[in-house]
Design a protein around this motif. Structure first.
Motif, PDB file in Angstrom:
ATOM      1  N   CYS A 131      -1.950  -2.012  -1.482  1.00  0.00           N
ATOM      2  CA  CYS A 131      -1.162  -2.719  -0.456  1.00  0.00           C
ATOM      3  C   CYS A 131      -1.953  -3.887   0.114  1.00  0.00           C
ATOM      4  O   CYS A 131      -1.412  -4.978   0.332  1.00  0.00           O
ATOM      5  CB  CYS A 131      -0.755  -1.761   0.658  1.00  0.00           C
ATOM      6  SG  CYS A 131       0.457  -0.523   0.149  1.00  0.00           S
ATOM      7  N   LYS A 185      10.886  -4.556  12.407  1.00  0.00           N
ATOM      8  CA  LYS A 185      10.474  -3.702  11.288  1.00  0.00           C
ATOM      9  C   LYS A 185       9.252  -4.290  10.597  1.00  0.00           C
ATOM     10  O   LYS A 185       8.325  -3.575  10.245  1.00  0.00           O
ATOM     11  CB  LYS A 185      11.607  -3.537  10.284  1.00  0.00           C
ATOM     12  CG  LYS A 185      12.710  -2.641  10.761  1.00  0.00           C
ATOM     13  CD  LYS A 185      13.798  -2.525   9.724  1.00  0.00           C
ATOM     14  CE  LYS A 185      14.965  -1.711  10.254  1.00  0.00           C
ATOM     15  NZ  LYS A 185      16.050  -1.609   9.274  1.00  0.00           N
ATOM     16  N   ARG A 186       9.271  -5.608  10.402  1.00  0.00           N
ATOM     17  CA  ARG A 186       8.124  -6.278   9.766  1.00  0.00           C
ATOM     18  C   ARG A 186       6.888  -6.163  10.641  1.00  0.00           C
ATOM     19  O   ARG A 186       5.791  -5.931  10.141  1.00  0.00           O
ATOM     20  CB  ARG A 186       8.459  -7.734   9.498  1.00  0.00           C
ATOM     21  CG  ARG A 186       7.264  -8.513   8.988  1.00  0.00           C
ATOM     22  CD  ARG A 186       7.610  -9.888   8.595  1.00  0.00           C
ATOM     23  NE  ARG A 186       7.457  -9.900   7.151  1.00  0.00           N
ATOM     24  CZ  ARG A 186       7.832 -10.857   6.370  1.00  0.00           C
ATOM     25  NH1 ARG A 186       8.447 -11.892   6.874  1.00  0.00           N
ATOM     26  NH2 ARG A 186       7.617 -10.811   5.091  1.00  0.00           N
ATOM     27  N   SER A 187       7.057  -6.296  11.950  1.00  0.00           N
ATOM     28  CA  SER A 187       5.931  -6.186  12.866  1.00  0.00           C
ATOM     29  C   SER A 187       5.324  -4.786  12.832  1.00  0.00           C
ATOM     30  O   SER A 187       4.107  -4.631  12.851  1.00  0.00           O
ATOM     31  CB  SER A 187       6.386  -6.525  14.287  1.00  0.00           C
ATOM     32  OG  SER A 187       5.329  -6.385  15.187  1.00  0.00           O
ATOM     33  N   LEU A 229       5.477  -2.702  10.279  1.00  0.00           N
ATOM     34  CA  LEU A 229       4.823  -2.578   8.976  1.00  0.00           C
ATOM     35  C   LEU A 229       3.462  -3.271   8.984  1.00  0.00           C
ATOM     36  O   LEU A 229       2.474  -2.720   8.498  1.00  0.00           O
ATOM     37  CB  LEU A 229       5.709  -3.150   7.875  1.00  0.00           C
ATOM     38  CG  LEU A 229       5.126  -3.121   6.466  1.00  0.00           C
ATOM     39  CD1 LEU A 229       4.897  -1.688   6.007  1.00  0.00           C
ATOM     40  CD2 LEU A 229       6.033  -3.860   5.501  1.00  0.00           C
ATOM     41  N   GLU A 230       3.407  -4.479   9.532  1.00  0.00           N
ATOM     42  CA  GLU A 230       2.144  -5.212   9.591  1.00  0.00           C
ATOM     43  C   GLU A 230       1.119  -4.466  10.451  1.00  0.00           C
ATOM     44  O   GLU A 230      -0.052  -4.378  10.092  1.00  0.00           O
ATOM     45  CB  GLU A 230       2.370  -6.621  10.146  1.00  0.00           C
ATOM     46  CG  GLU A 230       3.081  -7.537   9.181  1.00  0.00           C
ATOM     47  CD  GLU A 230       3.420  -8.885   9.801  1.00  0.00           C
ATOM     48  OE1 GLU A 230       3.010  -9.162  10.941  1.00  0.00           O
ATOM     49  OE2 GLU A 230       4.112  -9.664   9.128  1.00  0.00           O
ATOM     50  N   ALA A 249      15.073  -7.276  11.389  1.00  0.00           N
ATOM     51  CA  ALA A 249      14.042  -7.353  10.359  1.00  0.00           C
ATOM     52  C   ALA A 249      12.689  -7.675  10.969  1.00  0.00           C
ATOM     53  O   ALA A 249      11.669  -7.212  10.508  1.00  0.00           O
ATOM     54  CB  ALA A 249      14.421  -8.388   9.317  1.00  0.00           C
ATOM     55  N   SER A 250      12.673  -8.468  12.023  1.00  0.00           N
ATOM     56  CA  SER A 250      11.415  -8.870  12.641  1.00  0.00           C
ATOM     57  C   SER A 250      10.660  -7.689  13.251  1.00  0.00           C
ATOM     58  O   SER A 250       9.474  -7.565  13.010  1.00  0.00           O
ATOM     59  CB  SER A 250      11.677  -9.953  13.687  1.00  0.00           C
ATOM     60  OG  SER A 250      10.476 -10.341  14.281  1.00  0.00           O
ATOM     61  N   ASN A 287      18.350 -10.848  11.159  1.00  0.00           N
ATOM     62  CA  ASN A 287      16.978 -11.300  11.315  1.00  0.00           C
ATOM     63  C   ASN A 287      16.297 -10.647  12.498  1.00  0.00           C
ATOM     64  O   ASN A 287      15.104 -10.412  12.467  1.00  0.00           O
ATOM     65  CB  ASN A 287      16.929 -12.830  11.463  1.00  0.00           C
ATOM     66  CG  ASN A 287      17.112 -13.516  10.128  1.00  0.00           C
ATOM     67  OD1 ASN A 287      16.979 -12.877   9.082  1.00  0.00           O
ATOM     68  ND2 ASN A 287      17.413 -14.794  10.157  1.00  0.00           N
ATOM     69  N   CYS A 326      -0.181  -1.518   8.547  1.00  0.00           N
ATOM     70  CA  CYS A 326      -1.115  -1.940   7.495  1.00  0.00           C
ATOM     71  C   CYS A 326      -2.482  -2.295   8.072  1.00  0.00           C
ATOM     72  O   CYS A 326      -3.514  -1.994   7.468  1.00  0.00           O
ATOM     73  CB  CYS A 326      -0.543  -3.123   6.722  1.00  0.00           C
ATOM     74  SG  CYS A 326       0.848  -2.642   5.676  1.00  0.00           S
ATOM     75  N   TRP A 381      -0.787  -7.263   2.274  1.00  0.00           N
ATOM     76  CA  TRP A 381      -0.435  -6.631   3.543  1.00  0.00           C
ATOM     77  C   TRP A 381      -1.693  -6.450   4.391  1.00  0.00           C
ATOM     78  O   TRP A 381      -2.795  -6.385   3.879  1.00  0.00           O
ATOM     79  CB  TRP A 381       0.208  -5.275   3.311  1.00  0.00           C
ATOM     80  CG  TRP A 381       1.524  -5.333   2.598  1.00  0.00           C
ATOM     81  CD1 TRP A 381       2.206  -6.446   2.210  1.00  0.00           C
ATOM     82  CD2 TRP A 381       2.308  -4.228   2.170  1.00  0.00           C
ATOM     83  NE1 TRP A 381       3.374  -6.108   1.577  1.00  0.00           N
ATOM     84  CE2 TRP A 381       3.455  -4.746   1.533  1.00  0.00           C
ATOM     85  CE3 TRP A 381       2.161  -2.857   2.263  1.00  0.00           C
ATOM     86  CZ2 TRP A 381       4.442  -3.933   1.006  1.00  0.00           C
ATOM     87  CZ3 TRP A 381       3.152  -2.049   1.722  1.00  0.00           C
ATOM     88  CH2 TRP A 381       4.271  -2.592   1.112  1.00  0.00           C
TER      89      TRP A 381
END
Length: 168
Positions: free
Chosen positions: A146, A8-10, A12-13, A5-6, A2, A16, A151
């Motif tokens: 997207c 990486k998600r940040s 990506l966000e 993943a956080s 986790n 976007c 996103w």
């Protein structure tokens, strides 16, 4: 897992959101470039021979640039992002098909290789190489897709015009 993943998600966000802002700025710029030279845009729109009624053609040529500016401003502000993305897809797909058809026609009539064809497609950027414009439009369609699936919500003033019934 986790913890990795956080970030990486940040990332990506954030990417976007930046893409949403770039797309919004691009539509504001392109729309204004057409709106400030309406007779030139009208001539370019006439070349596609889609509309023969002068009133309808003039209406499209005068309203479309301002609609693009409006959509760009909505993306920049983060208001109704999904609806705006849908509207952009609805505009971009037919425009891309028209550019493809026109480029194929020019390539065939002038005996040029497809990726050498250069013309003013009416997008507001002047003469463009057809292959580059088609790639750009496909990229914009992808980015709008997207945004349509959700996103790029960060830094939105209002993501949806209709509030959700569930807990926030």
């Amino acid at each position: 897992m986790n913890s990795s993943a956080s970030p990486k998600r940040s990332v990506l966000e954030t990417a976007c959101v930046l893409a949403r802002w770039v797309m919004g700025a691009l539509f504001v710029y392109m729309g204004l470039s057409k709106a400030l030279a309406p007779e030139h845009f009208l001539e370019l729109a006439r070349q596609y021979d889609l509309v023969t009624n002068p009133f309808l053609l003039n209406s499209i040529a005068s309203a479309l640039p301002w609609f693009e500016v409006f959509c760009g401003l909505l993306l920049l502000a983060g208001v109704a992002v999904r609806g705006t993305a849908l509207m952009l897809i609805v505009m971009l797909v037919p425009f891309t098909i028209l550019i493809l058809k026109r480029a194929l026609l020019i390539a065939a009539t002038e005996g040029k290789a497809f990726c050498v064809v250069k013309f003013d497609c009416g997008c507001g950027a002047g003469e463009v190489i057809a292959c580059h414009k088609l790639i750009e439009n496909c990229g914009l369609i992808f980015l709008a897709g997207c945004l349509l699936i959700g996103w790029g919500r960060r830094f939105c003033l209002r993501y949806n015009l209709i509030p959700s019934a569930g807990p926030e």
